[in-house]
Design an enzyme around this catalytic site. Structure first.
Site, PDB file in Angstrom:
ATOM      1  N   ALA A  67       0.873  -1.166   0.000  1.00  0.00           N
ATOM      2  CA  ALA A  67       0.000   0.000   0.000  1.00  0.00           C
ATOM      3  C   ALA A  67       0.911   1.216   0.000  1.00  0.00           C
ATOM      4  CB  ALA A  67      -0.885  -0.017   1.234  1.00  0.00           C
ATOM      5  N   GLY A 111       0.469  -4.778   0.919  1.00  0.00           N
ATOM      6  CA  GLY A 111      -0.725  -4.731   0.069  1.00  0.00           C
ATOM      7  C   GLY A 111      -0.502  -5.386  -1.290  1.00  0.00           C
ATOM      8  N   GLU A 114      -1.038  -8.979  -0.693  1.00  0.00           N
ATOM      9  CA  GLU A 114      -2.473  -9.152  -0.450  1.00  0.00           C
ATOM     10  C   GLU A 114      -3.265  -9.066  -1.755  1.00  0.00           C
ATOM     11  OE1 GLU A 114      -2.219  -6.007   2.560  1.00  0.00           O
ATOM     12  OE2 GLU A 114      -3.176  -7.415   3.937  1.00  0.00           O
ATOM     13  N   GLU A 134       4.466  -5.201   7.112  1.00  0.00           N
ATOM     14  CA  GLU A 134       3.805  -4.054   7.757  1.00  0.00           C
ATOM     15  C   GLU A 134       4.274  -3.832   9.182  1.00  0.00           C
ATOM     16  OE1 GLU A 134       2.257  -6.398   5.961  1.00  0.00           O
ATOM     17  OE2 GLU A 134       0.737  -5.489   4.683  1.00  0.00           O
TER      18      GLU A 134
HETATM   19  N1  CAA Z   1       4.653   3.146  -0.600  1.00  0.00           N
HETATM   20  C1  CAA Z   1       5.076   4.314  -1.137  1.00  0.00           C
HETATM   21  N2  CAA Z   1       6.226   4.414  -1.833  1.00  0.00           N
HETATM   22  C2  CAA Z   1       6.963   3.303  -1.990  1.00  0.00           C
HETATM   23  C3  CAA Z   1       6.583   2.067  -1.461  1.00  0.00           C
HETATM   24  C4  CAA Z   1       5.358   2.010  -0.730  1.00  0.00           C
HETATM   25  N3  CAA Z   1       4.899   0.861  -0.212  1.00  0.00           N
HETATM   26  N4  CAA Z   1       7.529   1.148  -1.763  1.00  0.00           N
HETATM   27  C5  CAA Z   1       8.472   1.803  -2.475  1.00  0.00           C
HETATM   28  N5  CAA Z   1       8.133   3.099  -2.616  1.00  0.00           N
HETATM   29  C6  CAA Z   1       8.881   4.155  -3.304  1.00  0.00           C
HETATM   30  C7  CAA Z   1      10.096   4.569  -2.513  1.00  0.00           C
HETATM   31  O1  CAA Z   1       9.743   5.497  -1.501  1.00  0.00           O
HETATM   32  C8  CAA Z   1      10.973   5.167  -3.593  1.00  0.00           C
HETATM   33  O2  CAA Z   1      10.489   6.460  -3.878  1.00  0.00           O
HETATM   34  P1  CAA Z   1      11.535   7.695  -4.038  1.00  0.00           P
HETATM   35  O3  CAA Z   1      12.322   7.327  -5.260  1.00  0.00           O
HETATM   36  O4  CAA Z   1      10.656   8.863  -4.237  1.00  0.00           O
HETATM   37  O5  CAA Z   1      12.363   7.704  -2.815  1.00  0.00           O
HETATM   38  C9  CAA Z   1      10.661   4.291  -4.812  1.00  0.00           C
HETATM   39  O6  CAA Z   1       9.413   3.655  -4.530  1.00  0.00           O
HETATM   40  C10 CAA Z   1      11.693   3.216  -5.030  1.00  0.00           C
HETATM   41  O7  CAA Z   1      11.818   2.462  -3.830  1.00  0.00           O
HETATM   42  P2  CAA Z   1      13.246   2.196  -3.107  1.00  0.00           P
HETATM   43  O8  CAA Z   1      14.195   3.287  -3.420  1.00  0.00           O
HETATM   44  O9  CAA Z   1      12.976   1.911  -1.669  1.00  0.00           O
HETATM   45  O10 CAA Z   1      13.679   0.862  -3.876  1.00  0.00           O
HETATM   46  P3  CAA Z   1      14.669  -0.264  -3.334  1.00  0.00           P
HETATM   47  O11 CAA Z   1      14.961  -1.140  -4.509  1.00  0.00           O
HETATM   48  O12 CAA Z   1      15.813   0.342  -2.593  1.00  0.00           O
HETATM   49  O13 CAA Z   1      13.802  -1.114  -2.240  1.00  0.00           O
HETATM   50  C11 CAA Z   1      11.838  -2.227  -1.419  1.00  0.00           C
HETATM   51  C12 CAA Z   1      12.682  -1.856  -2.643  1.00  0.00           C
HETATM   52  C13 CAA Z   1      12.615  -3.201  -0.522  1.00  0.00           C
HETATM   53  C14 CAA Z   1      10.578  -2.903  -1.922  1.00  0.00           C
HETATM   54  C15 CAA Z   1      11.495  -0.966  -0.613  1.00  0.00           C
HETATM   55  O14 CAA Z   1      10.966   0.005  -1.510  1.00  0.00           O
HETATM   56  C16 CAA Z   1      10.494  -1.157   0.478  1.00  0.00           C
HETATM   57  O15 CAA Z   1      10.816  -1.693   1.517  1.00  0.00           O
HETATM   58  N6  CAA Z   1       9.210  -0.722   0.267  1.00  0.00           N
HETATM   59  C17 CAA Z   1       8.186  -0.761   1.264  1.00  0.00           C
HETATM   60  C18 CAA Z   1       7.652  -2.161   1.465  1.00  0.00           C
HETATM   61  C19 CAA Z   1       6.569  -2.165   2.518  1.00  0.00           C
HETATM   62  O16 CAA Z   1       6.787  -1.835   3.663  1.00  0.00           O
HETATM   63  N7  CAA Z   1       5.351  -2.533   2.122  1.00  0.00           N
HETATM   64  C20 CAA Z   1       4.220  -2.578   2.999  1.00  0.00           C
HETATM   65  C21 CAA Z   1       3.481  -1.289   2.886  1.00  0.00           C
HETATM   66  S1  CAA Z   1       2.204  -1.105   4.142  1.00  0.00           S
HETATM   67  C22 CAA Z   1       0.897  -1.971   3.564  1.00  0.00           C
HETATM   68  O17 CAA Z   1       0.938  -2.554   2.514  1.00  0.00           O
HETATM   69  C23 CAA Z   1      -0.337  -1.926   4.441  1.00  0.00           C
HETATM   70  C24 CAA Z   1      -1.367  -2.977   4.120  1.00  0.00           C
HETATM   71  O18 CAA Z   1      -1.153  -4.157   4.187  1.00  0.00           O
HETATM   72  C25 CAA Z   1      -2.692  -2.601   3.773  1.00  0.00           C
END
Ligand code: CAA
Length: 260
Positions: A67, A111, A114, A134
């Site tokens: 998400a 998400g 999911e 999460e």
């Molecule tokens: N939401 C918003 N932006 C996101 C994102 C997310 N879930 N995942 C990645 N991005 C964005 C980053 O912020 C980054 O943006 P900027 O270039 O503006 O900084 C861009 O996408 C590229 O991401 P990274 O630079 O982080 O890429 P990476 O290759 O270094 O890492 C990754 C990849 C390991 C997937 C890392 O992006 C990450 O950990 N993402 C978050 C994963 C996460 O926590 N997901 C769960 C979200 S909460 C949820 O989903 C709630 C629910 O169940 C309902």
């Protein structure tokens, strides 16, 4: 032509559509616009006979990295509760009666995992990585992950993944029953397209009934589920497609299913 801010749509003459999540700069993070677009697309094809199966995919690097954290970060409890955050998108997908195949390459996290599990089955590339991280953000799955992952892979792996936030690679995901097949990255879309074309060639009535039956297995006792299956099985004899399918077998020819 259909244009969506966050989706690319490709309709195929064989009766399926490929829907590609298209927010490359955010690794396909699922914001409200993605759910609004998906909802609009599913609404538009629910009664469209030319789309009998959907392939949902992302990019090579990410199916969806979760998400959209930036959209959620400042939400208050009152806003989340009042908007019933994620409920409408989740429910729209579960109400869709035609099959959706998730073709997953790269990250399917939070998400994104999911969303893949909301699809009817998952075909994964060797590069796929699944996780529910999460807890790293001080929250929890919110689009059904704690329930669907547990049903798909069992309590021990679900607890492990959700509590430690570790990712599962494609091989482990296949062993655990989260995905139906793993293929090399370059084969992923062709494999999903071929599966979609096969499904689209079947009787669309039978396809809907079969999908509904399998889903009932997750929500009922064995006795109730078998009773539901038997009733639905009997009801398929009301359709011309049953006569056509069986006649074609006897005549040693290909069936011509009309969805009637
Ligand atoms: N939401 C918003 N932006 C996101 C994102 C997310 N879930 N995942 C990645 N991005 C964005 C980053 O912020 C980054 O943006 P900027 O270039 O503006 O900084 C861009 O996408 C590229 O991401 P990274 O630079 O982080 O890429 P990476 O290759 O270094 O890492 C990754 C990849 C390991 C997937 C890392 O992006 C990450 O950990 N993402 C978050 C994963 C996460 O926590 N997901 C769960 C979200 S909460 C949820 O989903 C709630 C629910 O169940 C309902």
């Amino acid at each position: 032509a259909e244009t969506y801010e966050t989706l690319l749509i490709e309709r195929h003459a064989d009766g399926y559509a490929v829907v590609t999540l298209n927010r490359p700069k955010a690794l396909n993070a699922l914001n409200s616009q993605v759910f609004a677009d998906l909802t609009a697309f599913l609404d538009s094809v629910e009664r469209d006979d030319t789309v009998r199966c959907i392939v949902l995919t992302g990019s090579e690097k990410a199916f969806a990295a979760g998400a959209d954290i930036k959209e959620m970060a400042d939400q208050s409890y009152a806003q989340m509760f009042t908007e019933n955050f994620f409920a409408a998108g989740h429910d729209r997908i579960t109400r869709f009666r035609k099959p959706i195949i998730a073709a997953v390459s790269g990250y399917a996290l939070g998400g994104g995992c999911e969303l893949a599990m909301l699809c009817d089955f998952i075909i994964a590339s060797e590069t796929a990585k699944f996780g529910q991280p999460e807890i790293n953000l001080g929250v929890a799955p919110g689009i059904g992950g704690s329930q669907r992952l547990t049903r798909l892979v069992g309590k021990s792996k679900a607890m492990d993944m959700i509590l430690t936030a570790r990712m599962m690679d494609a091989a482990e995901a296949e062993r655990a029953g989260l995905v139906s097949r793993v293929v090399p990255g370059e084969r992923l879309l062709d494999e999903a397209r071929e599966a979609a074309a096969k499904i689209a060639a079947h009787s669309p009535l039978a396809v809907m009934a079969n999908k509904e039956m399998v889903n009932v297995a997750l929500e009922s006792t064995l006795t109730e589920g078998v009773r539901f299956e038997r009733r639905l099985f009997h009801s398929l004899f009301a359709f011309e497609d049953q006569k056509e399918g069986m006649a074609a077998f006897v005549d040693k020819r290909k069936p011509d299913f009309r969805g009637r």
